[in-house]
Design a protein around this motif. Structure first.
Motif, PDB file in Angstrom:
ATOM      1  N   SER A  80       1.178  15.498   1.104  1.00 37.74           N
ATOM      2  CA  SER A  80       0.085  16.066   0.327  1.00 37.74           C
ATOM      3  C   SER A  80      -0.672  14.973  -0.433  1.00 37.74           C
ATOM      4  CB  SER A  80       0.656  17.086  -0.661  1.00 37.74           C
ATOM      5  OG  SER A  80      -0.331  17.438  -1.582  1.00 37.74           O
ATOM      6  N   PRO A  81      -1.989  14.892  -0.256  1.00 43.93           N
ATOM      7  CA  PRO A  81      -2.779  13.880  -0.964  1.00 43.93           C
ATOM      8  C   PRO A  81      -2.640  13.984  -2.485  1.00 43.93           C
ATOM      9  CG  PRO A  81      -4.108  15.007   0.686  1.00 43.93           C
ATOM     10  CD  PRO A  81      -2.808  15.744   0.610  1.00 43.93           C
ATOM     11  N   GLU A  82      -2.291  15.167  -2.971  1.00 39.74           N
ATOM     12  CA  GLU A  82      -2.070  15.319  -4.416  1.00 39.74           C
ATOM     13  C   GLU A  82      -0.917  14.454  -4.920  1.00 39.74           C
ATOM     14  OE1 GLU A  82      -1.283  19.437  -5.297  1.00 39.74           O
ATOM     15  OE2 GLU A  82      -3.070  20.006  -4.149  1.00 39.74           O
ATOM     16  N   ASP A  83      -0.036  14.071  -3.996  1.00 37.54           N
ATOM     17  CA  ASP A  83       1.128  13.278  -4.398  1.00 37.54           C
ATOM     18  C   ASP A  83       0.932  11.782  -4.152  1.00 37.54           C
ATOM     19  OD1 ASP A  83       2.663  15.400  -5.339  1.00 37.54           O
ATOM     20  OD2 ASP A  83       3.309  15.927  -3.315  1.00 37.54           O
ATOM     21  N   ASN A  84      -0.298  11.417  -3.822  1.00 36.19           N
ATOM     22  CA  ASN A  84      -0.590  10.021  -3.555  1.00 36.19           C
ATOM     23  C   ASN A  84      -0.231   9.146  -4.756  1.00 36.19           C
ATOM     24  OD1 ASN A  84      -3.145   7.760  -3.559  1.00 36.19           O
ATOM     25  ND2 ASN A  84      -1.974   8.026  -1.689  1.00 36.19           N
ATOM     26  N   ARG A  85       0.511   8.083  -4.494  1.00 38.43           N
ATOM     27  CA  ARG A  85       0.881   7.066  -5.500  1.00 38.43           C
ATOM     28  C   ARG A  85       1.769   7.609  -6.618  1.00 38.43           C
ATOM     29  NH1 ARG A  85      -4.992   4.205  -6.081  1.00 38.43           N
ATOM     30  NH2 ARG A  85      -3.987   2.970  -7.696  1.00 38.43           N
ATOM     31  N   LYS A  86       2.360   8.752  -6.399  1.00 41.92           N
ATOM     32  CA  LYS A  86       3.298   9.261  -7.410  1.00 41.92           C
ATOM     33  C   LYS A  86       4.710   8.769  -7.101  1.00 41.92           C
ATOM     34  CE  LYS A  86       0.724  13.388  -8.667  1.00 41.92           C
ATOM     35  NZ  LYS A  86       0.687  14.851  -8.698  1.00 41.92           N
ATOM     36  N   PHE A  87       5.420   8.370  -8.147  1.00 39.10           N
ATOM     37  CA  PHE A  87       6.800   7.910  -8.007  1.00 39.10           C
ATOM     38  C   PHE A  87       7.668   8.614  -9.046  1.00 39.10           C
ATOM     39  CE2 PHE A  87       4.115   4.609  -6.267  1.00 39.10           C
ATOM     40  CZ  PHE A  87       4.774   4.271  -5.100  1.00 39.10           C
ATOM     41  N   LYS A  88       8.949   8.579  -8.779  1.00 43.56           N
ATOM     42  CA  LYS A  88       9.927   9.196  -9.672  1.00 43.56           C
ATOM     43  C   LYS A  88       9.841   8.604 -11.074  1.00 43.56           C
ATOM     44  CE  LYS A  88      13.742  11.649  -9.966  1.00 43.56           C
ATOM     45  NZ  LYS A  88      13.781  13.025  -9.471  1.00 43.56           N
ATOM     46  N   VAL A  89       9.835   9.450 -12.080  1.00 43.86           N
ATOM     47  CA  VAL A  89       9.973   8.966 -13.456  1.00 43.86           C
ATOM     48  C   VAL A  89      11.428   8.511 -13.602  1.00 43.86           C
ATOM     49  CG1 VAL A  89       9.995   9.620 -15.893  1.00 43.86           C
ATOM     50  CG2 VAL A  89       8.235  10.563 -14.365  1.00 43.86           C
ATOM     51  N   PRO A  90      11.665   7.202 -13.760  1.00 48.01           N
ATOM     52  CA  PRO A  90      13.063   6.753 -13.758  1.00 48.01           C
ATOM     53  C   PRO A  90      13.761   7.014 -15.090  1.00 48.01           C
ATOM     54  CG  PRO A  90      11.626   4.872 -14.042  1.00 48.01           C
ATOM     55  CD  PRO A  90      10.724   6.082 -13.915  1.00 48.01           C
ATOM     56  N   SER A  91      15.054   7.189 -15.021  1.00 47.49           N
ATOM     57  CA  SER A  91      15.864   7.204 -16.245  1.00 47.49           C
ATOM     58  C   SER A  91      15.781   5.805 -16.839  1.00 47.49           C
ATOM     59  CB  SER A  91      17.320   7.521 -15.877  1.00 47.49           C
ATOM     60  OG  SER A  91      18.151   7.243 -16.989  1.00 47.49           O
ATOM     61  N   LEU A  92      15.854   5.697 -18.156  1.00 44.36           N
ATOM     62  CA  LEU A  92      15.766   4.365 -18.752  1.00 44.36           C
ATOM     63  C   LEU A  92      17.131   3.845 -19.175  1.00 44.36           C
ATOM     64  CD1 LEU A  92      12.461   4.845 -20.763  1.00 44.36           C
ATOM     65  CD2 LEU A  92      12.784   3.945 -18.461  1.00 44.36           C
ATOM     66  N   ARG A  93      18.174   4.506 -18.737  1.00 44.18           N
ATOM     67  CA  ARG A  93      19.522   4.033 -19.040  1.00 44.18           C
ATOM     68  C   ARG A  93      19.691   2.597 -18.545  1.00 44.18           C
ATOM     69  NH1 ARG A  93      23.027   6.840 -21.961  1.00 44.18           N
ATOM     70  NH2 ARG A  93      22.157   8.876 -22.472  1.00 44.18           N
ATOM     71  N   ASN A  94      20.278   1.740 -19.384  1.00 48.05           N
ATOM     72  CA  ASN A  94      20.552   0.339 -19.031  1.00 48.05           C
ATOM     73  C   ASN A  94      19.306  -0.417 -18.608  1.00 48.05           C
ATOM     74  OD1 ASN A  94      23.426   0.258 -19.446  1.00 48.05           O
ATOM     75  ND2 ASN A  94      23.601   1.613 -17.669  1.00 48.05           N
ATOM     76  N   ILE A  95      18.159   0.010 -19.113  1.00 47.80           N
ATOM     77  CA  ILE A  95      16.889  -0.567 -18.644  1.00 47.80           C
ATOM     78  C   ILE A  95      16.798  -2.055 -18.956  1.00 47.80           C
ATOM     79  CG2 ILE A  95      15.533  -0.020 -20.737  1.00 47.80           C
ATOM     80  CD1 ILE A  95      14.286   0.535 -17.146  1.00 47.80           C
ATOM     81  N   ASN A 116       0.826  -1.205   0.000  1.00 47.85           N
ATOM     82  CA  ASN A 116       0.000   0.000   0.000  1.00 47.85           C
ATOM     83  C   ASN A 116       0.869   1.267   0.000  1.00 47.85           C
ATOM     84  OD1 ASN A 116      -2.361   1.419  -0.089  1.00 47.85           O
ATOM     85  ND2 ASN A 116      -2.629   1.451   2.139  1.00 47.85           N
ATOM     86  N   ASP A 117       1.746   1.316  -0.974  1.00 48.45           N
ATOM     87  CA  ASP A 117       2.763   2.379  -1.022  1.00 48.45           C
ATOM     88  C   ASP A 117       2.136   3.682  -1.517  1.00 48.45           C
ATOM     89  OD1 ASP A 117       5.058   3.931  -1.413  1.00 48.45           O
ATOM     90  OD2 ASP A 117       6.239   2.169  -1.957  1.00 48.45           O
ATOM     91  N   ILE A 118       2.200   4.731  -0.690  1.00 46.97           N
ATOM     92  CA  ILE A 118       1.577   6.006  -1.075  1.00 46.97           C
ATOM     93  C   ILE A 118       2.514   6.895  -1.890  1.00 46.97           C
ATOM     94  CG2 ILE A 118      -0.066   6.003   0.835  1.00 46.97           C
ATOM     95  CD1 ILE A 118       1.784   7.977   2.298  1.00 46.97           C
ATOM     96  N   GLY A 119       3.776   6.426  -2.080  1.00 52.62           N
ATOM     97  CA  GLY A 119       4.696   7.134  -2.966  1.00 52.62           C
ATOM     98  C   GLY A 119       5.127   8.478  -2.416  1.00 52.62           C
ATOM     99  N   ARG A 120       5.111   9.459  -3.262  1.00 49.31           N
ATOM    100  CA  ARG A 120       5.606  10.797  -2.951  1.00 49.31           C
ATOM    101  C   ARG A 120       4.854  11.447  -1.774  1.00 49.31           C
ATOM    102  NH1 ARG A 120       9.746  14.302  -3.069  1.00 49.31           N
ATOM    103  NH2 ARG A 120       9.236  16.405  -3.730  1.00 49.31           N
ATOM    104  N   GLU A 121       3.635  11.004  -1.541  1.00 49.97           N
ATOM    105  CA  GLU A 121       2.846  11.577  -0.448  1.00 49.97           C
ATOM    106  C   GLU A 121       3.560  11.403   0.894  1.00 49.97           C
ATOM    107  OE1 GLU A 121      -1.153  10.028   0.041  1.00 49.97           O
ATOM    108  OE2 GLU A 121      -1.586  11.425   1.676  1.00 49.97           O
ATOM    109  N   ARG A 122       4.347  10.334   1.027  1.00 48.99           N
ATOM    110  CA  ARG A 122       5.053  10.117   2.286  1.00 48.99           C
ATOM    111  C   ARG A 122       6.024  11.272   2.569  1.00 48.99           C
ATOM    112  NH1 ARG A 122       8.932   5.034   3.926  1.00 48.99           N
ATOM    113  NH2 ARG A 122      10.168   5.799   2.183  1.00 48.99           N
TER     114      ARG A 122
END
Lengths: 250, 360
Positions: free
Chosen positions: B269-284, B259-265
């Motif tokens: 801010s509830p606006e950041d609920n479930r938001k995560f870093k857009v990762p670089s795709l280097r060496n993906i 139940n990871d709330i992401g950036r909200e932690r």
């Protein structure tokens, strides 16, 4: 390396200030004593007090971070205490932590003191010297483990709501997180009577922190509304604003 | 000015220890640490590929040196940084997989404890902004506090780590060599770790060579994939490093186990609920599993999710909302294969095999 920096810096500073009229130009020290109060009474951990929302509260733990200390002379010129050495955790439970001794201050007559509540997050961590403060903050429990940030104040205890009978826990951890939520505050206090600092004078000042203003300041914090205030973009800034006005000097 | 002092101090240091004797024996005494003679410590050249953006890390504050880098590397691979003495940074950040915890859905820590998130790759950190999936660290120099002190990771305190390093036979000497004077401090430890990590530049993939106009050509599939990527992915996976450094909710169904709330932690801010870093795709291609919780095994799984698996929620990124009310991207099967062909051009084998970063 730091020592060399400091040496060069203090030499430069020593050479450059010559406007004061004191005869003793040797650097001196200043002792700052922090007293935590509830209004005019001394704060006593474990003893009930009442806030303006008629809630009875008991503080069991109170710690906060002080940083970035600067002394200002009448002409506006400043002595900036070495930033990396300016971080301190004031812990109500530990009397030695409530006495901060600043040494090697340029001689002069000062009429204002400025310090920070918390850690200024805008400064690069190396430049601000906070990386060496990490173990101190950690040992005092002022570090979050999930976030690379500091709790600026840790105030915990119990409260009984107005007309209530049962006591509940309250937790106030206000800090800054990431780059967005910044609760660092700068506090400037005019010193009623000027302090003369030089090697011959032992100066000492008392800085009072009125803990009751955490709840009753520009913003009213009612614990019944929210008793767990940690990563809180609404209440944490209100508390930080209250705290900014809760310090006084005498 | 700091740089000068730094250089001066290295100079003084070099001159200062030429009078020691003992034939280079690194003997340790109870009272003081003897610095071996003739230790030079050259500044390292952080080579920034010409197609890269300017570094976000202020290198002038902590210019990497040979000895600082070596110290950082030793710390990175040393289990002393954990409470049990066996979990090093390198335990979850394995070079061949672009410093991720290969095959582990979420990372493991001390005593077999399992974390809640997938270890992120370590590469191009001098060009990154905010660290961790939720941006809980704003600066690279402070980031190691999190894994070192987190219970499910290394579960240690910084004070204890320092004690262990101070009591060690070698570290006091290595700290002195790296920083010119004696002293094992937390600032120096973090600086050394940063020096090691900012040198990790992955910028020699086929894609980089193509960007720099070196003599490589994309295959038909790679080129087609590149166009699709430009059209459908690059608004978030933007620029040379394929990230705009933002935090977004990409529509992953909530995993009730975490139940990871992401950036909200971080922001509360509830606006950041479930938001995560857009990762670089280097060496993906080398960093599976994918997403903050490592739920997808293959790149194909990821692309299938973007076309068929997204769920709606209030904070879902607007770019995934289509005019007809549906959510998700429209990518055909052929296009998916082409996209994967393009994503494979982001692999930099020189980096993955670079001996400078290797544990052994």
């Amino acid at each position: 390396m730091k020592k060399i920096c400091l040496l060069i810096l203090s030499t430069c500073i020593l050479l450059s200030c010559d406007s004061d009229d004191n005869t003793n130009r040797e650097p001196g020290s200043l002792e700052l004593r922090f007293e935590n109060k509830i209004g005019s009474e001394n704060l006593i951990l474990g003893t009930p007090f009442t806030n303006s929302s008629n809630e009875q509260y008991v503080v069991n733990e109170l710690k906060y971070i002080i940083s970035n200390i600067t002394l200002t002379r009448k002409d506006g010129s400043q002595f900036i205490y070495p930033v990396a050495d300016s971080y301190a955790v004031v812990n109500e439970e530990e009397s030695s932590s409530k006495m901060i001794t600043l040494t090697n201050i340029d001689a002069g007559t000062y009429d204002r003191i400025t310090f920070g509540f918390g850690v200024d997050p805008t400064k690069y961590p190396i430049e601000s010297g906070t990386l060496n403060f990490v173990p101190t903050a950690e040992e005092a429990g002022m570090l979050w483990s999930w976030s690379a940030g500091y709790k600026f104040i840790k105030m915990e205890g119990t409260y009984t709501p107005e007309n209530g009978t049962e006591s509940n826990d309250f937790v106030i951890h206000v800090g800054s997180h990431g780059a967005n939520l910044d609760n660092y505050k700068e506090i400037e206090l005019a010193i009623g009577e000027d302090i003369k600092i030089n090697s011959a004078t032992a100066s000492s000042k008392i800085i009072s922190f009125d803990v009751s203003q955490v709840f009753n300041g520009a913003n009213t914090i009612r614990l019944e509304d929210k008793a767990d205030i940690q990563v809180d973009p609404i209440n944490a800034p209100k508390i930080a604003q209250n705290i900014q006005a809760a310090f006084s000097i005498n | 000015m700091k740089k000068y002092i730094y250089i001066i101090s290295i100079f003084v240091f070099i001159i200062g220890c030429s009078s020691d004797n003992d034939g280079g024996e690194s003997a340790v005494d109870d009272d003081y640490t003897e610095i071996p003679e003739e230790v030079s410590n050259n500044l390292l050249n952080l080579q920034i590929p010409s197609n890269f953006p300017a570094p976000t890390y202020d290198i002038s504050q902590n210019p990497p040196t040979e000895k600082g880098f070596e110290l950082g590397k030793k710390l990175f691979y040393d289990g002393k940084l954990s409470s049990t003495g066996v979990i090093s940074c390198g335990f979850c950040h394995i070079q061949e997989f672009s410093f991720t915890h290969h095959t582990h859905i979420t990372s493991h820590g001390v005593n077999g404890r399992i974390g809640t998130r997938n270890a992120q790759p370590l590469q191009n950190l001098a060009f990154a902004q905010d660290f961790n999936w939720d941006g809980a660290a704003s600066f690279l120099d402070a980031q190691p506090i999190i894994p070192i002190t987190a219970e499910d990771e290394m579960n240690e305190s910084i004070s204890n780590v320092l004690r262990k390093l101070q009591e060690d036979e070698n570290y006091p000497i290595l700290f002195a060599q790296a920083f010119g004077t004696e002293g094992v401090t937390s600032e120096r430890m973090f600086k050394a770790l940063s020096q090691f990590m900012i040198m990790m530049v992955a910028g020699n993939s086929k894609f980089d060579k193509w960007q720099r106009g070196e003599s490589v050509t994309f295959t038909t599939d790679e080129e087609a994939g590149r166009s699709i990527f430009e059209a459908k992915c690059s608004s978030c996976h933007a620029g040379t490093l394929q990230t705009d450094h933002s935090f977004r909710n990409n529509g992953l169904p909530i995993d009730p186990e975490f139940n990871d709330i992401g950036r909200e932690r971080v922001t509360g801010s509830p606006e950041d609920n479930r938001k995560f870093k857009v990762p670089s795709l280097r060496n993906i291609d080398t960093t599976f599993p994918y997403m903050h919780d490592g739920r997808f095994r293959t790149l194909r799984d990821v692309l299938d999710f973007y076309t068929n698996g997204m769920v709606n929620s209030p904070t879902l990124d607007a770019q995934f909302r289509n005019a007809d009310g549906t959510i998700g991207l429209e990518i055909s099967n052929t296009e998916k294969e082409q996209l994967i062909a393009f994503l494979k051009t982001l692999t930099d084998n020189d980096f993955l095999l670079d001996q400078r970063f290797s544990e052994f």
